[in-house]
Design a protein around this motif. Structure first.
Motif, short mmCIF file in Angstrom:
data_model
loop_
_atom_site.label_atom_id
_atom_site.label_comp_id
_atom_site.label_asym_id
_atom_site.label_seq_id
_atom_site.Cartn_x
_atom_site.Cartn_y
_atom_site.Cartn_z
N ALA A 1 0.83 -1.21 0.00
CA ALA A 1 0.00 0.00 0.00
C ALA A 1 0.86 1.26 0.00
N TRP A 2 1.89 1.29 0.82
CA TRP A 2 2.76 2.47 0.88
C TRP A 2 3.54 2.63 -0.43
N THR A 3 3.89 1.51 -1.06
CA THR A 3 4.56 1.59 -2.36
C THR A 3 3.61 2.13 -3.42
N LYS A 4 2.38 1.63 -3.41
CA LYS A 4 1.38 2.11 -4.36
C LYS A 4 1.08 3.59 -4.12
N GLY A 5 1.05 4.01 -2.86
CA GLY A 5 0.84 5.42 -2.53
C GLY A 5 1.95 6.30 -3.07
N TRP A 6 3.18 5.79 -2.99
CA TRP A 6 4.32 6.53 -3.52
C TRP A 6 4.20 6.70 -5.04
N GLU A 7 3.76 5.62 -5.71
CA GLU A 7 3.60 5.68 -7.16
C GLU A 7 2.49 6.65 -7.58
N ARG A 8 1.49 6.80 -6.75
CA ARG A 8 0.34 7.66 -7.08
C ARG A 8 0.28 8.89 -6.16
N LEU A 9 1.39 9.36 -5.76
CA LEU A 9 1.47 10.48 -4.83
C LEU A 9 0.77 11.72 -5.38
N GLY A 10 0.74 11.88 -6.66
CA GLY A 10 0.07 13.04 -7.27
C GLY A 10 -1.43 13.04 -7.07
N GLN A 11 -2.02 11.88 -6.74
CA GLN A 11 -3.47 11.79 -6.54
C GLN A 11 -3.89 12.21 -5.14
N LEU A 12 -2.93 12.34 -4.22
CA LEU A 12 -3.24 12.73 -2.83
C LEU A 12 -3.65 14.20 -2.81
N ARG A 13 -4.88 14.47 -2.35
CA ARG A 13 -5.40 15.84 -2.34
C ARG A 13 -4.99 16.60 -1.09
N ASP A 14 -5.04 15.91 0.05
CA ASP A 14 -4.75 16.58 1.33
C ASP A 14 -3.64 15.82 2.02
N SER A 15 -2.49 16.45 2.23
CA SER A 15 -1.34 15.77 2.83
C SER A 15 -1.60 15.40 4.30
N VAL B 1 -2.88 11.52 4.66
CA VAL B 1 -2.05 10.47 4.08
C VAL B 1 -2.26 9.12 4.77
N LEU B 2 -2.39 9.09 6.09
CA LEU B 2 -2.58 7.82 6.80
C LEU B 2 -3.93 7.19 6.44
N THR B 3 -4.97 7.99 6.39
CA THR B 3 -6.30 7.48 6.01
C THR B 3 -6.26 6.95 4.59
N TRP B 4 -5.57 7.68 3.72
CA TRP B 4 -5.44 7.27 2.32
C TRP B 4 -4.70 5.95 2.22
N MET B 5 -3.62 5.80 2.97
CA MET B 5 -2.83 4.56 2.95
C MET B 5 -3.65 3.38 3.48
N ASN B 6 -4.40 3.63 4.56
CA ASN B 6 -5.22 2.55 5.13
C ASN B 6 -6.28 2.10 4.13
N SER B 7 -6.87 3.03 3.41
CA SER B 7 -7.89 2.64 2.43
C SER B 7 -7.24 1.89 1.25
N ILE B 8 -6.05 2.32 0.84
CA ILE B 8 -5.33 1.59 -0.22
C ILE B 8 -5.00 0.17 0.26
N ALA B 9 -4.51 0.06 1.49
CA ALA B 9 -4.15 -1.25 2.05
C ALA B 9 -5.38 -2.16 2.13
N LEU B 10 -6.49 -1.62 2.57
CA LEU B 10 -7.71 -2.41 2.68
C LEU B 10 -8.19 -2.85 1.29
N ASN B 11 -8.09 -1.97 0.31
CA ASN B 11 -8.48 -2.34 -1.05
C ASN B 11 -7.56 -3.40 -1.63
N ILE B 12 -6.26 -3.33 -1.34
CA ILE B 12 -5.33 -4.37 -1.79
C ILE B 12 -5.71 -5.71 -1.19
N HIS B 13 -6.02 -5.69 0.10
CA HIS B 13 -6.41 -6.94 0.77
C HIS B 13 -7.71 -7.49 0.18
#
Length: 169
Positions: free
Chosen positions: A38-52, A55-67
């Motif tokens: 999830a953190w790797t995917k977040g790094w690859e799509r860092l431009g999509q993050l609207r509010d810095s 970031v933790l909420t965004w990462m948790n949702s990415i991780a949950l979607n990966i799972h």
């Protein structure tokens, strides 16, 4: 968000993402792998993050979607409980033991070789140094003596029993 800010967020948030996934039922090892992905995917799509700040909420949702996507792709393997089954009684084996017990030792060996082990008359004759006729007569006499001892007339008890053993095996 800059690289340095993302690095700081990773150092603070990685363990929190792992804990979040563990609280969702993942094993610790699986949670670590998923959080890393999830953190790797977040790094690859860092431009999509609207509010810095999110970031933790965004990462948790990415991780949950990966799972969740992993669960959808992989069939769920379920360990089946071992069901106790009563041992099956081999009636033919009991009958064979009973028949062979009531034989003379010489007869027992001949009957066992022919009906249980499946040797042909010719093979028994060759191994014992007898004629085929002698083996046939010995088998006939052994069957008759077993039939008398078991209370049957002249019915070949062993022949009937060998058919039963073949069906069970």
């Amino acid at each position: 968000m800059t690289r340095e800010e993302y690095g700081v967020a990773y150092q603070k948030g990685y363990k929190l993402t792992v804990r979040f996934l563990v609280s969702r039922g993942l094993t610790y090892d699986t949670a670590q792998e998923t959080a890393q992905a999830a953190w790797t995917k977040g790094w690859e799509r860092l431009g999509q993050l609207r509010d810095s700040n999110m970031v933790l909420t965004w990462m948790n949702s990415i991780a949950l979607n990966i799972h969740r996507s992993y669960i959808r792709r992989e069939p769920l393997l379920q360990i089946l409980p071992e069901l106790p089954t009563p041992p099956k009684v081999n009636l033919a084996a009991i009958d064979v033991r009973r028949v062979l017990k009531c034989c003379k030792t010489k007869d027992r060996l001949d009957l066992h070789r022919h009906y249980i082990e499946g040797y042909k008359v010719q093979e028994i004759a060759r191994s014992q140094g007898w004629t085929e006729t002698a083996v046939r007569i010995r088998l006939l006499r052994a069957r008759r003596s077993v039939g008398k001892r078991l209370g049957r007339k002249t019915e070949p008890a062993i022949a009937a029993l060998s058919n039963r053993v073949e069906r069970v095996a």
